[in-house]
Scaffold this active site. Structure first.
Site, PDB file in Angstrom:
ATOM      1  N   SER A   1     -67.904-128.455 -23.245  1.00 53.65           N
ATOM      2  CA  SER A   1     -67.933-127.507 -24.347  1.00 53.65           C
ATOM      3  C   SER A   1     -69.379-127.100 -24.646  1.00 53.65           C
ATOM      4  CB  SER A   1     -67.247-128.122 -25.561  1.00 53.65           C
ATOM      5  OG  SER A   1     -67.029-127.185 -26.567  1.00 53.65           O
TER       6      SER A   1
ATOM      7  N   ASP B   1     -56.758-124.387 -21.819  1.00 55.28           N
ATOM      8  CA  ASP B   1     -57.913-124.283 -22.713  1.00 55.28           C
ATOM      9  C   ASP B   1     -58.159-122.804 -22.989  1.00 55.28           C
ATOM     10  OD1 ASP B   1     -60.305-124.334 -24.071  1.00 55.28           O
ATOM     11  OD2 ASP B   1     -61.396-125.475 -22.552  1.00 55.28           O
TER      12      ASP B   1
ATOM     13  N   HIS C   1     -58.303-127.408 -25.124  1.00 52.85           N
ATOM     14  CA  HIS C   1     -59.734-127.683 -24.984  1.00 52.85           C
ATOM     15  C   HIS C   1     -60.036-129.180 -25.035  1.00 52.85           C
ATOM     16  CE1 HIS C   1     -63.953-126.796 -24.966  1.00 52.85           C
ATOM     17  NE2 HIS C   1     -64.159-127.328 -26.159  1.00 52.85           N
TER      18      HIS C   1
END
Length: 396
Positions: free
Chosen positions: A154, A336, A369
């Site tokens: 991320s 995601d 995610h």
């Protein structure tokens, strides 16, 4: 035997110039290390953290009696440790808490030496590039001139990418997981709604809530709820909660705190919270508001928004990544939607345009995610295999 983690603090007296044009005076970075640095200092791996994480990447902390604290595992403990994909019997792993955070490194809750009061809203804007520069200074103090690898998921993946551009000679491998070369307008919009929730909280006081003796917890709760929605896939939400009414079916709101099916006590009445997903989101928001700083949330989400290495190259990512010299592993997850596989493929294509060494995996996983933090054997074995390759290049 569990890995024991011990936080350390490094003080810096040399001011740090920031991309905003401001300068941060003397500051501190909190970090943890795992494993042993080898003789030629070639086995170091830097792990960059995401929005609400910290330097505590792996292992357990000790309590005041020298005993391991229960449930104090680092946020990537399934990835890093003895015999794990990033094996601390072979690598020296470093986790650094970023500037502006609320977990020890200098940030808005610390004292501004110019005023003698908490920085609050006066803490300067920090960017991904600023964090990388600060991390590089820490590595200098540790005598590490080149990293075997930088890795992160991320926002941590953005820092990893930035490392290969700001210090191309210092990175041999880059592992970028569930990340992107910049945020989409939709992502920026989610961040802005979360920020509005915080700054419009009556207890925010223009960011100087510590001086006012308040905390904008209501805004933080909503910001966390918004974020949590984006971290999970629709499939996972439906499977875990569906349209179940809390008043009819009791289930755990947090795997860390109760087993599935165990009745959990809530603060809210059934008239206020009826659906399981409502209880879950409110629980996560409540918990978050007790340990995270509102100004830190504003700073870090802005750093996410601003990151865009292609901007200085007319929007051409291939031109931006021409500086990179590292070998890359990129991993994405099919569900995601916040950092979709298409965004990872943009990075892959730009690296291939520059004839860089790139490996790419797209994992068919239902978790959204959050998948980059979970125990998917395909994903963990993939990372393990890549670090086996890196280990083969490192002297014992």
């Amino acid at each position: 035997m569990s890995l024991i983690a011990t936080p350390q603090t490094q003080q810096f007296t040399q001011p740090l110039p920031l991309r905003s044009g401001a300068t941060l005076p003397a500051y501190e970075l909190v970090y943890e290390t795992y494993g042993q640095l080898n003789a030629d200092r070639s086995n170091a791996v830097l792990v960059c953290h995401a929005l609400n994480a910290s330097h505590h990447v792996a292992g357990l902390h000790l309590d005041e009696h020298g005993q391991p604290k229960p449930r104090s595992e680092g946020w990537w403990d399934n990835m890093i440790g003895p015999g794990k994909p990033v094996d601390t019997d072979r690598f020296f792993v470093i986790g650094v808490n970023n500037l502006g955070s609320c977990f020890g490194s200098t940030g808005p809750t610390h004292v501004n030496p110019a005023t003698g009061q908490a920085w609050g809203a006066d803490f300067p804007v920090v960017t991904v590039e600023d964090w990388v520069n600060a991390q590089a200074r820490l590595l200098d103090t540790l005598g590490i001139t080149q990293l075997a690898a930088v890795m992160g998921g991320s926002l941590g993946g953005m820092q990893t990418l930035s490392w290969t551009l700001q210090y191309p000679e210092r990175v041999r491998h880059a592992v970028v997981i569930a990340s992107a070369p910049n945020l989409t307008a939709e992502n920026i919009a989610f961040n802005e709604v979360a920020r509005r929730a915080i700054v419009t909280d009556p207890d925010f006081h223009g960011g100087h809530y510590l001086r006012a003796g308040t905390l904008p917890r209501r805004g933080l709760r909503i910001a966390r709820m918004i974020g949590h929605i984006t971290y999970l896939s629709d499939d996972v939400m439906n499977e875990k909660f569906g349209r179940q009414l809390r008043s009819l079916v009791a289930s755990a709101v947090d795997d860390d705190e109760a087993a599935p099916g165990e009745r959990t006590d809530y603060r809210y009445t059934t008239q206020d919270v009826e659906f399981q997903i409502e209880s879950y989101l409110r629980h996560q928001g409540d918990k978050f508001s007790t340990y995270f700083d509102a100004n830190t949330y504003l700073l870090i989400t802005r750093a996410l928004d601003y990151f865009d290495p292609a901007r200085e190259h007319g929007g051409r990512l291939s031109a931006a990544l021409a500086r990179a010299k590292a070998s890359f592993l990129l991993v994405s997850f099919t569900t995601d939607w916040r950092f979709s596989p298409a965004r990872s493929r943009e990075i892959v294509q730009a690296l291939l345009d520059n004839q860089r060494d790139v490996s790419y995996a797209e994992i068919d996983a239902p978790h959204g995610h959050d998948a980059f933090l979970l125990d998917d054997p395909r994903y963990l074995n993939l990372v393990r295999a890549y670090f086996e390759r890196i280990a083969g290049e490192v002297k014992a």
